[in-house]
Design a protein around this motif. Structure first.
Motif, PDB file in Angstrom:
ATOM      1  N   ASP A  16       8.889 -16.011 -19.735  1.00 31.41           N
ATOM      2  CA  ASP A  16       9.638 -15.352 -18.663  1.00 31.41           C
ATOM      3  C   ASP A  16       9.824 -16.367 -17.529  1.00 31.41           C
ATOM      4  OD1 ASP A  16      10.534 -13.873 -16.494  1.00 31.41           O
ATOM      5  OD2 ASP A  16       9.134 -12.218 -16.792  1.00 31.41           O
ATOM      6  N   THR A  17      11.058 -16.647 -17.175  1.00 32.45           N
ATOM      7  CA  THR A  17      11.339 -17.687 -16.177  1.00 32.45           C
ATOM      8  C   THR A  17      10.874 -17.311 -14.777  1.00 32.45           C
ATOM      9  OG1 THR A  17      13.572 -16.801 -15.880  1.00 32.45           O
ATOM     10  CG2 THR A  17      13.295 -18.603 -17.474  1.00 32.45           C
ATOM     11  N   ALA A  18      10.507 -16.043 -14.557  1.00 34.74           N
ATOM     12  CA  ALA A  18       9.978 -15.651 -13.253  1.00 34.74           C
ATOM     13  C   ALA A  18       8.519 -16.060 -13.085  1.00 34.74           C
ATOM     14  CB  ALA A  18      10.118 -14.139 -13.065  1.00 34.74           C
ATOM     15  N   LYS A  19       7.871 -16.445 -14.174  1.00 37.56           N
ATOM     16  CA  LYS A  19       6.453 -16.784 -14.118  1.00 37.56           C
ATOM     17  C   LYS A  19       6.244 -18.244 -13.698  1.00 37.56           C
ATOM     18  CE  LYS A  19       4.863 -13.520 -17.684  1.00 37.56           C
ATOM     19  NZ  LYS A  19       4.191 -13.407 -19.009  1.00 37.56           N
ATOM     20  N   PHE A  20       5.061 -18.485 -13.148  1.00 43.41           N
ATOM     21  CA  PHE A  20       4.588 -19.840 -12.817  1.00 43.41           C
ATOM     22  C   PHE A  20       5.561 -20.563 -11.873  1.00 43.41           C
ATOM     23  CE2 PHE A  20       2.911 -18.805 -17.061  1.00 43.41           C
ATOM     24  CZ  PHE A  20       1.562 -18.838 -16.782  1.00 43.41           C
ATOM     25  N   ARG A  21       6.016 -19.836 -10.869  1.00 47.37           N
ATOM     26  CA  ARG A  21       6.925 -20.429  -9.887  1.00 47.37           C
ATOM     27  C   ARG A  21       6.276 -20.603  -8.522  1.00 47.37           C
ATOM     28  NH1 ARG A  21      12.281 -20.282 -11.581  1.00 47.37           N
ATOM     29  NH2 ARG A  21      13.028 -20.332  -9.442  1.00 47.37           N
ATOM     30  N   ASP A  22       5.329 -19.737  -8.184  1.00 49.74           N
ATOM     31  CA  ASP A  22       4.702 -19.732  -6.868  1.00 49.74           C
ATOM     32  C   ASP A  22       3.222 -20.064  -7.033  1.00 49.74           C
ATOM     33  OD1 ASP A  22       3.483 -19.092  -4.430  1.00 49.74           O
ATOM     34  OD2 ASP A  22       4.780 -17.363  -4.067  1.00 49.74           O
ATOM     35  N   PRO A  23       2.730 -21.110  -6.374  1.00 50.00           N
ATOM     36  CA  PRO A  23       1.316 -21.466  -6.544  1.00 50.00           C
ATOM     37  C   PRO A  23       0.345 -20.425  -5.986  1.00 50.00           C
ATOM     38  CG  PRO A  23       2.329 -22.797  -4.829  1.00 50.00           C
ATOM     39  CD  PRO A  23       3.439 -22.057  -5.494  1.00 50.00           C
ATOM     40  N   ARG A  25       1.180 -16.803  -5.736  1.00 51.23           N
ATOM     41  CA  ARG A  25       1.383 -15.457  -6.269  1.00 51.23           C
ATOM     42  C   ARG A  25       1.975 -15.516  -7.673  1.00 51.23           C
ATOM     43  NH1 ARG A  25      -1.262 -11.436  -3.432  1.00 51.23           N
ATOM     44  NH2 ARG A  25      -1.552 -12.275  -1.331  1.00 51.23           N
ATOM     45  N   THR A  26       1.567 -14.555  -8.499  1.00 48.45           N
ATOM     46  CA  THR A  26       2.166 -14.416  -9.823  1.00 48.45           C
ATOM     47  C   THR A  26       3.504 -13.702  -9.692  1.00 48.45           C
ATOM     48  OG1 THR A  26       1.044 -12.316 -10.215  1.00 48.45           O
ATOM     49  CG2 THR A  26      -0.106 -14.334 -10.901  1.00 48.45           C
ATOM     50  N   ALA A  27       4.225 -13.606 -10.796  1.00 56.20           N
ATOM     51  CA  ALA A  27       5.555 -12.989 -10.765  1.00 56.20           C
ATOM     52  C   ALA A  27       5.512 -11.545 -10.295  1.00 56.20           C
ATOM     53  CB  ALA A  27       6.202 -13.079 -12.144  1.00 56.20           C
ATOM     54  N   ASP A  28       4.407 -10.847 -10.541  1.00 55.70           N
ATOM     55  CA  ASP A  28       4.300  -9.449 -10.091  1.00 55.70           C
ATOM     56  C   ASP A  28       3.589  -9.316  -8.749  1.00 55.70           C
ATOM     57  OD1 ASP A  28       1.716 -10.032 -10.829  1.00 55.70           O
ATOM     58  OD2 ASP A  28       1.560  -8.465 -12.355  1.00 55.70           O
ATOM     59  N   GLY A  29       3.407 -10.429  -8.048  1.00 60.67           N
ATOM     60  CA  GLY A  29       2.918 -10.382  -6.673  1.00 60.67           C
ATOM     61  C   GLY A  29       1.417 -10.428  -6.507  1.00 60.67           C
ATOM     62  N   GLN A  30       0.671 -10.600  -7.568  1.00 63.31           N
ATOM     63  CA  GLN A  30      -0.781 -10.664  -7.442  1.00 63.31           C
ATOM     64  C   GLN A  30      -1.231 -12.067  -7.018  1.00 63.31           C
ATOM     65  OE1 GLN A  30      -3.195  -8.446 -10.424  1.00 63.31           O
ATOM     66  NE2 GLN A  30      -1.265  -8.291 -11.554  1.00 63.31           N
ATOM     67  N   ALA A  31      -2.438 -12.131  -6.470  1.00 68.14           N
ATOM     68  CA  ALA A  31      -2.993 -13.424  -6.048  1.00 68.14           C
ATOM     69  C   ALA A  31      -3.279 -14.286  -7.271  1.00 68.14           C
ATOM     70  CB  ALA A  31      -4.264 -13.206  -5.246  1.00 68.14           C
ATOM     71  N   ARG A  32      -2.663 -15.468  -7.303  1.00 65.71           N
ATOM     72  CA  ARG A  32      -2.859 -16.373  -8.435  1.00 65.71           C
ATOM     73  C   ARG A  32      -4.271 -16.963  -8.402  1.00 65.71           C
ATOM     74  NH1 ARG A  32       0.479 -18.317 -11.733  1.00 65.71           N
ATOM     75  NH2 ARG A  32       2.315 -17.978 -10.428  1.00 65.71           N
ATOM     76  N   ALA A  33      -4.863 -17.122  -9.569  1.00 61.12           N
ATOM     77  CA  ALA A  33      -6.187 -17.727  -9.654  1.00 61.12           C
ATOM     78  C   ALA A  33      -6.131 -19.200  -9.285  1.00 61.12           C
ATOM     79  CB  ALA A  33      -6.744 -17.564 -11.067  1.00 61.12           C
ATOM     80  N   PRO A 300      -8.912 -27.311  -4.322  1.00 61.71           N
ATOM     81  CA  PRO A 300      -8.744 -26.353  -5.412  1.00 61.71           C
ATOM     82  C   PRO A 300      -7.392 -26.508  -6.100  1.00 61.71           C
ATOM     83  CG  PRO A 300      -8.482 -25.254  -3.293  1.00 61.71           C
ATOM     84  CD  PRO A 300      -8.940 -26.648  -2.997  1.00 61.71           C
ATOM     85  N   VAL A 301      -7.327 -26.087  -7.351  1.00 57.59           N
ATOM     86  CA  VAL A 301      -6.129 -26.215  -8.171  1.00 57.59           C
ATOM     87  C   VAL A 301      -5.584 -24.827  -8.502  1.00 57.59           C
ATOM     88  CG1 VAL A 301      -5.201 -27.036 -10.378  1.00 57.59           C
ATOM     89  CG2 VAL A 301      -6.967 -28.364  -9.171  1.00 57.59           C
ATOM     90  N   PRO A 302      -4.328 -24.518  -8.139  1.00 59.45           N
ATOM     91  CA  PRO A 302      -3.737 -23.242  -8.540  1.00 59.45           C
ATOM     92  C   PRO A 302      -3.359 -23.272 -10.017  1.00 59.45           C
ATOM     93  CG  PRO A 302      -2.114 -24.561  -7.378  1.00 59.45           C
ATOM     94  CD  PRO A 302      -3.405 -25.341  -7.333  1.00 59.45           C
ATOM     95  N   LEU A 303      -3.648 -22.215 -10.733  1.00 58.08           N
ATOM     96  CA  LEU A 303      -3.351 -22.165 -12.171  1.00 58.08           C
ATOM     97  C   LEU A 303      -1.898 -21.746 -12.370  1.00 58.08           C
ATOM     98  CD1 LEU A 303      -6.659 -20.689 -13.611  1.00 58.08           C
ATOM     99  CD2 LEU A 303      -6.072 -23.048 -13.000  1.00 58.08           C
ATOM    100  N   ASN A 304      -1.006 -22.642 -11.965  1.00 58.78           N
ATOM    101  CA  ASN A 304       0.420 -22.331 -11.887  1.00 58.78           C
ATOM    102  C   ASN A 304       1.219 -23.039 -12.984  1.00 58.78           C
ATOM    103  OD1 ASN A 304       2.684 -21.095 -10.730  1.00 58.78           O
ATOM    104  ND2 ASN A 304       3.144 -22.878  -9.473  1.00 58.78           N
ATOM    105  N   HIS A 305       0.680 -23.023 -14.196  1.00 57.30           N
ATOM    106  CA  HIS A 305       1.382 -23.633 -15.328  1.00 57.30           C
ATOM    107  C   HIS A 305       0.967 -22.902 -16.600  1.00 57.30           C
ATOM    108  CE1 HIS A 305       2.702 -26.604 -18.292  1.00 57.30           C
ATOM    109  NE2 HIS A 305       3.464 -27.108 -17.335  1.00 57.30           N
ATOM    110  N   PRO A 306       1.875 -22.757 -17.573  1.00 59.04           N
ATOM    111  CA  PRO A 306       1.495 -22.088 -18.822  1.00 59.04           C
ATOM    112  C   PRO A 306       0.288 -22.706 -19.516  1.00 59.04           C
ATOM    113  CG  PRO A 306       3.879 -22.303 -18.710  1.00 59.04           C
ATOM    114  CD  PRO A 306       3.326 -23.057 -17.533  1.00 59.04           C
TER     115      PRO A 306
END
Length: 321
Positions: A16-23, A25-33, A300-306
């Motif tokens: 899904d191209t909406a994923k892994f775009r924001d370090p 927040r996830t695509a559904d607005g949750q706090a990214r790990a 810290p490293v955001p888990l912002n990649h597949p």
């Protein structure tokens, strides 16, 4: 009997191209790990992306023509070793990956610097002709530094046909020759396989055990540190994003992630200085450049990649084994 070759790609929808775009927040607005650096225990150097092979599913797209990452010099590696010593960083192992590290013209000097600084050196190699050209230098280093010189050989499957499916029809015999050279001459040697084949881990380890016994190779296929089985990576396939809530949901410790204990140094083509990345999986990602020094890369490293989700969190993979 050689098993039939299964498909290398899973039957999964495209990412899904909406994923892994924001370090953040996830695509559904949750706090990214995010993963914090608990201690820098392993420092990786990508010695350059050039390789003697062009494998079918190389995550870094190494080949005889891919020089997107330039050869690191022994002097550049030495600068980071000096930083480790100066700042008292708890680095035990220095890993070398590529490309094929033994294509780097300064590889012997690089290993000399790492081992001479009192660190372990772990080289990821296909054990083919580039490595064998350094057989004498490797033997001399083993005589001096013993088990602190470690080599991990890529053996994609225990059957020649499936290894060849990934690496080409003329890759099996030279790999076996190099692997046997390392085993026969007392090197600290391990192997790396893949789980793409849709066999159980028990079946894979049993198959590798038969191969190692048949060829007289001193690797214990039952030992996860001696035979590392890597989960697959394909950034084009869909995978869940990892949120802060996922740690408890999945029962996964963020401190066990690769980027909690390691960093990787790369040098991009056309750049005059190396930069530090979180791990071995993300050599080209501009958003993951953490700085030029190890001190700058300690955040810290955001888990912002597949790959963060698929390989590390869900797959339990680590290049450090």
């Amino acid at each position: 009997m050689t098993p039939a070759a299964p498909a290398l790609r899973e039957d999964r929808p495209a990412l899904d191209t909406a994923k892994f775009r924001d370090p953040l927040r996830t695509a559904d607005g949750q706090a990214r790990a995010h993963v914090g650096l608990r201690a820098l225990e392993t420092l990786w150097f990508n010695t350059g992306t050039l390789c003697n092979l062009a494998c079918g599913n190389c995550y870094i797209e190494s080949s005889p023509t891919n020089d997107r990452l330039s050869y690191l010099t022994a002097e550049e590696v030495g600068g980071y070793l000096d930083e480790i010593a100066r700042d008292g960083l708890p680095v035990r192992t220095v890993g070398l990956t590529g490309g094929e590290p033994f294509m780097n013209p300064e590889i012997a000097d690089i290993l000399e610097r790492i081992l001479g600084a009192g660190r372990e050196a772990l080289v990821l190699t296909n054990a083919m002709r580039p490595m064998m050209r350094h057989a004498d230098a490797l033997s001399e280093l083993r005589e001096r530094f013993g088990g602190r010189l470690m080599l991990r050989v890529s053996v994609d499957h225990y059957a020649e046909a499936l290894h060849a499916l990934e690496r080409g029809p003329r890759a099996w015999a030279p790999m076996l020759e190099g692997l046997k050279f390392l085993s026969d001459n007392g090197f600290a040697v391990s192997a790396a396989g893949r789980t793409v084949w849709r066999e159980s881990e028990a079946d894979l380890r049993a198959g590798y055990a038969r191969l190692f016994e048949r060829e007289g190779i001193g690797i214990d296929a039952a030992d996860p540190a001696a035979l590392v089985l890597f989960p697959e990576m394909d950034a084009a396939l869909d995978v869940p994003e990892i949120t802060e809530a996922c740690w408890d949901i999945l029962g996964v410790d963020p401190g066990a992630m690769m980027c909690a204990a390691s960093r990787m140094v790369v040098k991009r083509r056309g750049h005059d200085r190396p930069v530090v990345m979180p791990c071995t999986l993300l050599p080209y990602e501009e958003d993951f450049i953490l700085g030029r020094s190890l001190a700058e890369a300690a955040g810290p490293v955001p888990l912002n990649h597949p790959h963060c989700a698929r390989f590390c969190v869900l797959g339990g993979g680590s290049c450090s084994g």
